[in-house]
Design an enzyme around this catalytic site. Structure first.
Site, PDB file in Angstrom:
ATOM      1  N   ASP A  43     -48.731  32.882   2.770  1.00  0.00           N
ATOM      2  CA  ASP A  43     -47.458  32.105   3.162  1.00  0.00           C
ATOM      3  C   ASP A  43     -48.259  30.981   3.714  1.00  0.00           C
ATOM      4  O   ASP A  43     -49.220  30.874   4.307  1.00  0.00           O
ATOM      5  CB  ASP A  43     -46.476  32.574   3.966  1.00  0.00           C
ATOM      6  CG  ASP A  43     -45.181  31.932   3.748  1.00  0.00           C
ATOM      7  OD1 ASP A  43     -44.285  32.657   3.235  1.00  0.00           O
ATOM      8  OD2 ASP A  43     -44.833  30.742   4.217  1.00  0.00           O
ATOM      9  N   TYR A 162     -36.921  22.252 -10.541  1.00  0.00           N
ATOM     10  CA  TYR A 162     -36.970  23.554 -10.189  1.00  0.00           C
ATOM     11  C   TYR A 162     -36.486  24.632 -11.305  1.00  0.00           C
ATOM     12  O   TYR A 162     -36.885  25.578 -11.649  1.00  0.00           O
ATOM     13  CB  TYR A 162     -36.000  23.857  -9.026  1.00  0.00           C
ATOM     14  CG  TYR A 162     -35.777  25.416  -8.229  1.00  0.00           C
ATOM     15  CD1 TYR A 162     -36.810  25.822  -7.663  1.00  0.00           C
ATOM     16  CD2 TYR A 162     -34.612  25.846  -8.580  1.00  0.00           C
ATOM     17  CE1 TYR A 162     -36.515  27.259  -6.848  1.00  0.00           C
ATOM     18  CE2 TYR A 162     -34.265  27.137  -8.120  1.00  0.00           C
ATOM     19  CZ  TYR A 162     -35.185  27.868  -7.301  1.00  0.00           C
ATOM     20  OH  TYR A 162     -35.114  29.055  -6.691  1.00  0.00           O
TER      21      TYR A 162
END
Ligand SMILES: NC(=O)c1ccc[n+]([C@@H]2O[C@H](COP(=O)([O-])OP(=O)(O)OC[C@H]3O[C@@H](n4cnc5c(N)ncnc54)[C@H](O)[C@@H]3O)[C@@H](O)[C@H]2O)c1
Length: 255
Positions: A43, A162
Site C-alpha cells: 500500500d 475508472y
C-alpha cells in the site's frame, strides 16, 4: 451473529493483497490472517498499513508482511512481490484489490490523467499477475482474484476512466484464465456493489443516497468490507477449485 467458514486449504498459504492498508483490502488482509494464511500486502498509505499490522498481531494472528509501495511504479512493485515470495514462499493467492475512484469530467481528462488512472486502476494488476505466475506454475497452480466494479453497470456519473479500467478487468480476467488454466492457475473477478468503507461513508453516504441504494438492492442492508472479503476467501480456497474465468457480483441484488 452468523458463523462463517474456516477453510483448511488456506492455512499456511502465501497470500498477497494489493492496496491492503485500508478499505476492502484491509478486511481481506484481516480475513486471510484469521484463516492462518501467510499474508503480505502493499500500500502507499504507511500509517494505515502499520496500524493494521499491529491490530492483526494484537488479535493473536501472525503479523502480515507490509511493503510500502506505489503500485504505479511497476519495477518497484515487481521487486516487492519477489521479496514477498522470498519471505513467505511462492505467492499462490494474489488479490488485485488496489484502485482509486477519483471523479472526473470528460472535458478535463488529459492523456496524462488517463494514463495515471489506468496505472492505478488496471495496469498494476496485469504486471502483478506476470510477476507471480511463474511461482504459481512451479508449485502446481494458484488463485488470482481481480476487482471490477458495479459502477459501470449502474453508470455512476463522472467515473468514466475508472469504469473503463474496471470493465477491462473482466476482459483481462477471462483472457488470462484461458492462458494460465493449463498450469492450474485460476482467475476470477469480484464485482462489489456499493461497499461502506470509511472513505465511501465520509465522501458519499447521505440519507438520500442510502434511501436510493435500499430501493435499488433486493436485500435491504448496506454491505461492508467483510462481505467482500468472504467472497475472496472462497475464491482463494480449494473449495472453488474448478471455478475460473467468472465474475462474482456481491451487491445485495442491485445489478
Ligand atoms: N468501496 C466500494 O463501494 C467499491 C465498489 C466497487 C468496487 N470497488 C473496488 O474494490 C476495491 C477496493 O475498494 P476500496 O473502496 O476499499 O478502495 P479504497 O480507495 O478505499 O482503498 C484502496 C487501497 O489502495 C491503496 N492505494 C491506492 N492507490 C495506490 C497506489 N498507487 N499504490 C499503492 N496503494 C494504493 C489505498 O491507499 C487504499 O488502501 C477496488 O478495486 C475498488 O475499485 C469498491
Amino acid at each position: 451473529m452468523p458463523d462463517f467458514a474456516i477453510y483448511p486449504s488456506l492455512k499456511g498459504r502465501s497470500v498477497f493483497v494489493s492496496g491492503g492498508g485500508s478499505g476492502i483490502g484491509a478486511a481481506i488482509v484481516k480475513h486471510f490472517a484469521a484463516q492462518g494464511a501467510r499474508v503480505a500486502f502493499a500500500d502507499i498509505d504507511e500509517g494505515a498499513s502499520l496500524a493494521l499490522v499491529q491490530k492483526i498481531a494484537a488479535a493473536g494472528h501472525a503479523k502480515p508482511l507490509f511493503k510500502l509501495c506505489d503500485l504505479r511504479e511497476i519495477g518497484a512493485y515487481q521487486t516487492a512481490l519477489a521479496e514477498v515470495a522470498a519471505a513467505h514462499g511462492p505467492i499462490t493467492v494474489l488479490v488485485n484489490n488496489a484502485a482509486h475512484d477519483d471523479r472526473h469530467k470528460l472535458e478535463d481528462v488529459t492523456p496524462a490523467y488517463w494514463d495515471e488512472r489506468i496505472a492505478v486502476n488496471l495496469r498494476h494488476a496485469y504486471f502483478a499477475i506476470q510477476a507471480v505466475a511463474p511461482g504459481m506454475k512451479r508449485t502446481g497452480g494458484g488463485s488470482i482474484v481481480n476487482f471490477s466494479s458495479v459502477s459501470y453497470h449502474v453508470m455512476t456519473p463522472n467515473l468514466s476512466v475508472y469504469q473503463a479500467a474496471k470493465a477491462a478487468t473482466i476482459g483481462m480476467t477471462r483472457g488470462l484464465a484461458r492462458d494460465l488454466g493449463p498450469d492450474g492457475i485460476r482467475l476470477n473477478a469480484i464485482t462489489p456493489g456499493w461497499i461502506m468503507t470509511q472513505r465511501q461513508i465520509d465522501l458519499w453516504l447521505t440519507p438520500e443516497s442510502e434511501k436510493a441504494l435500499m430501493q435499488a438492492q433486493c436485500l435491504k442492508e448496506k454491505l461492508y468490507p467483510p462481505d467482500i472479503a468472504r467472497m475472496a476467501l472462497w475464491l482463494a480456497s480449494d473449495d472453488s477449485r474448478l471455478v475460473t474465468a467468472q465474475n462474482f457480483v456481491v451487491d445485495g441484488g442491485r445489478m
